[in-house]
Motif scaffolding. Sequence first.
Motif, mmCIF file in Angstrom:
data_model
loop_
_atom_site.group_PDB
_atom_site.id
_atom_site.type_symbol
_atom_site.label_atom_id
_atom_site.label_comp_id
_atom_site.label_asym_id
_atom_site.label_seq_id
_atom_site.Cartn_x
_atom_site.Cartn_y
_atom_site.Cartn_z
ATOM 1 N N GLU A 152 0.830 -1.411 0.076
ATOM 2 C CA GLU A 152 0.071 -0.032 -0.144
ATOM 3 C C GLU A 152 0.899 1.275 -0.043
ATOM 4 O O GLU A 152 1.879 1.281 0.818
ATOM 5 C CB GLU A 152 -0.948 0.021 1.450
ATOM 6 N N PHE A 153 0.458 2.166 -0.701
ATOM 7 C CA PHE A 153 1.042 3.443 -0.760
ATOM 8 C C PHE A 153 0.187 4.557 -0.534
ATOM 9 O O PHE A 153 -0.775 4.705 -1.475
ATOM 10 C CB PHE A 153 1.744 3.894 -2.126
ATOM 11 N N GLU A 154 0.450 5.090 0.809
ATOM 12 C CA GLU A 154 -0.795 6.055 1.272
ATOM 13 C C GLU A 154 -0.132 7.444 1.179
ATOM 14 O O GLU A 154 0.933 7.553 1.836
ATOM 15 C CB GLU A 154 -1.298 5.765 2.736
ATOM 16 N N PHE A 155 -0.842 8.523 0.966
ATOM 17 C CA PHE A 155 -0.197 9.785 1.078
ATOM 18 C C PHE A 155 -1.218 11.004 1.651
ATOM 19 O O PHE A 155 -2.320 10.628 1.500
ATOM 20 C CB PHE A 155 0.319 10.425 -0.603
ATOM 21 N N GLY A 156 -0.609 12.085 1.974
ATOM 22 C CA GLY A 156 -1.560 13.060 2.385
ATOM 23 C C GLY A 156 -2.270 13.818 1.390
ATOM 24 O O GLY A 156 -1.848 13.620 0.196
ATOM 25 N N TYR A 157 -2.943 14.640 1.557
ATOM 26 C CA TYR A 157 -3.990 15.530 0.538
ATOM 27 C C TYR A 157 -3.167 16.378 -0.371
ATOM 28 O O TYR A 157 -3.288 16.522 -1.569
ATOM 29 C CB TYR A 157 -5.135 16.244 1.096
ATOM 30 N N ALA A 158 -2.055 16.763 0.117
ATOM 31 C CA ALA A 158 -1.011 17.636 -0.687
ATOM 32 C C ALA A 158 -0.451 16.940 -1.731
ATOM 33 O O ALA A 158 0.353 17.620 -2.831
ATOM 34 C CB ALA A 158 -0.138 18.446 0.169
ATOM 35 N N LEU A 159 -0.200 15.739 -1.730
ATOM 36 C CA LEU A 159 0.426 14.711 -2.549
ATOM 37 C C LEU A 159 -0.658 14.196 -3.625
ATOM 38 O O LEU A 159 -0.019 13.372 -4.443
ATOM 39 C CB LEU A 159 1.199 13.868 -1.718
ATOM 40 N N ILE A 160 -1.928 14.718 -3.673
ATOM 41 C CA ILE A 160 -2.737 13.948 -4.662
ATOM 42 C C ILE A 160 -2.263 14.369 -6.061
ATOM 43 O O ILE A 160 -2.705 13.453 -6.973
ATOM 44 C CB ILE A 160 -4.100 14.543 -4.402
ATOM 45 N N PRO A 161 -1.840 15.388 -6.488
ATOM 46 C CA PRO A 161 -1.433 15.539 -7.850
ATOM 47 C C PRO A 161 -0.377 14.604 -8.339
ATOM 48 O O PRO A 161 -0.144 14.403 -9.306
ATOM 49 C CB PRO A 161 -0.979 17.016 -7.851
ATOM 50 N N LEU A 162 0.393 13.907 -7.415
ATOM 51 C CA LEU A 162 1.298 12.745 -7.701
ATOM 52 C C LEU A 162 0.378 11.607 -8.644
ATOM 53 O O LEU A 162 0.979 11.340 -9.573
ATOM 54 C CB LEU A 162 1.666 12.213 -6.608
ATOM 55 N N ALA A 163 -0.688 11.370 -8.122
ATOM 56 C CA ALA A 163 -1.557 10.211 -8.773
ATOM 57 C C ALA A 163 -2.564 10.652 -9.615
ATOM 58 O O ALA A 163 -3.049 10.024 -10.249
ATOM 59 C CB ALA A 163 -2.119 9.309 -7.522
ATOM 60 N N ASP A 164 -2.749 12.113 -9.665
ATOM 61 C CA ASP A 164 -4.002 12.589 -10.481
ATOM 62 C C ASP A 164 -3.489 12.890 -11.931
ATOM 63 O O ASP A 164 -2.644 13.716 -11.961
ATOM 64 C CB ASP A 164 -4.760 13.883 -9.903
#
Length: 677
Positions: free
Chosen positions: A345-357
């Motif tokens: 699993e790779f979990e991230f905070g909301y500021a890193l959403i552009p990484l996966a979007d």
Amino acid sequence: MKLKDFGVIGAVIGIVIMMVIPLPTALLDFLIIINLSISLTILLVAMNTKEPLQFAIFPSLLLLTTMFRLSLNVSSTRAILSQGEAGNVIHTFGTFVIGGNAVVGIIVFLILVIIQFIVITKGSERVAEVAARFTLDAMPGKQISIDADLNSGLITEKEAKDKRQKIEREADFYGAMDGASKFVKGDAIAGIIIVVINIVAGFIIGVAMRGESAAEAMQTYTILSVGDGLVSQIPALLISTATGLVVTRAASDGTLSDDLSKQLLAYPRMLYIVAGVIAMLGLFTPIGVISTWPIAGLLVFGGIQMQRTMKVEELREVEREEEVKQDEVRSPESVLSLIHVDPIEFEFGYALIPLADVNQGGDLLDRVIMIRRQCAIEMGLIVPVIRIRDNIQLRPNEYVIKIKGNEVARGELLLDHYLAMSPGVDDESVVGIPTKEPAFGLPALWIAENMREGAEFAGYTVVDPPSVVATHLTEVIRTHASELLGRQETKQLIDSLRENYPALVEEVVPSQLSIGEVQKVLVNLLREKISIRDLVTIVESLADYCQYTKDPDILTEYVRQALARQITNQYRTSHGPVKVITLAPAVEKVVVDNIQNSEHGAYLALDPRISQQMYQKLAEQVQGLVAMGHSPILITSPNIRMHVRKLIERVLPDVAVLSFNELDATVEVQSGGVVNL
């Protein structure tokens, strides 16, 4: 016997009797209407069946209806030739339907016969023949597939039995349809012959026996014969259409109306194109807009209504899915989905959403694909699907990597900065936020984009945030590769190897070693970062030595020796000999003397004080070797290698422990230190 059994027997006997006993014209009218009703019923049933086996009686029913129709032909022919009439139904078809014109009647009759005989019957016969052939050819493969599903536990014994019966019934059905379609073909030929006989014989009887004029006799018997032919051919046309529907809808799983609405009308925008073509046809040709534009408008209206209906259905489907999800949550069994643990699993905070979007330019998903490919090439490991999700419980710029639900790594990213790692000599002009590179723990700086060129010019290694994450994730997978290889993944590797090396796999698995025992050997290799891509050599070694021992640790040592060239290349340096650390003979003797054997295998029972001394002395040698820029490698005798590795793996996990038998003869080895007590 039940009452319905007597009814069927009586009907069949009645059909035979009709060919012999003359029938009153009133009864003949009644039976002709019954024949038309039965044919129409069969057609409607064929249109509404979802699969051919739901109408498995159709081949037998085809024979009975053909016999019934021919019996009616015999009775009507007897009435026409003996009485000069055949009831109101035939008279109506001969006068009202064809307008009393014998020539028109003959032409209409011939057209119906051509449609039935050449178009529908011929096509149905060919489809039934091909379907029967392919169904019979596919039976062995289907049976093998059922047996495989049964052996793997995907289906129960009862389900397997039901599937076998269904396959047998399908083969019997299509074989029967192949023969039954000949009934319809013969019926069409018989209809033509009977009409010709009625006309010729009726003309002779009317002129010679009844004293009618030639014109009167020809008019009377031609109209009656054609009416009789139409009465018999229209039900025959319905039956042959039903035959075609049954044999051509083998790949369908719904009724004819469902298939038409879902498939033919699934593209409402196409109706707009058709409407445009029809409208232009009326505008630019003499046909005129009066005939074409109403149809074009109807097509446009139909397309609009279909789009509205599809939108409503989509909303309903979403609502149904939500209801199903809610029902699953409410149901007692819903907790089963909650206990599932993802391998990675790779979990991230909301500021890193552009990484996966993807819409924001994120390429993390593409990088994950490349990571899995890289791990497959370098380590021979099929990395499971990596679950990527956001987690509001983390800090905005923080991310966490989990293996089987447990956190194994954590880091922070600044998406609008770059990570700069010093070449060893810091440059004061490069200013940033101090941090550590997450994968290797090296000191680094988060620098702004306007300082990137200056940092690169100063010799810093500058990496963008997505590359930082990809590198960290790759290193975590390499470190924990042994935890990701389970029995199921091992079975996949073995099955893949079996395709090209069936004899090798059959010799080892499962005759000598189980999947679990092979998995333990592969896990031992991955734990020490040895690639298992050369699975052929690994299994070959297991085949050579598994007859002497089943101990996974000992088998691992034999496999490592077989992989000597690969292991040597893994630690070989291109700029000189390999620097290694060795154990003094006295130290090796201490290790050998403290190896204990038990029923569960051999283990090292070393005095804690001696163990602590070895840790300290080895750590000193490792520090000296690292200071010279060399990777720490410890060389031991083959018989103690695995025990030494288990001894130091918790204290010095980065030290590679090799045996002398694992070094290729072509490599040059130099001593970088000796461990003495």
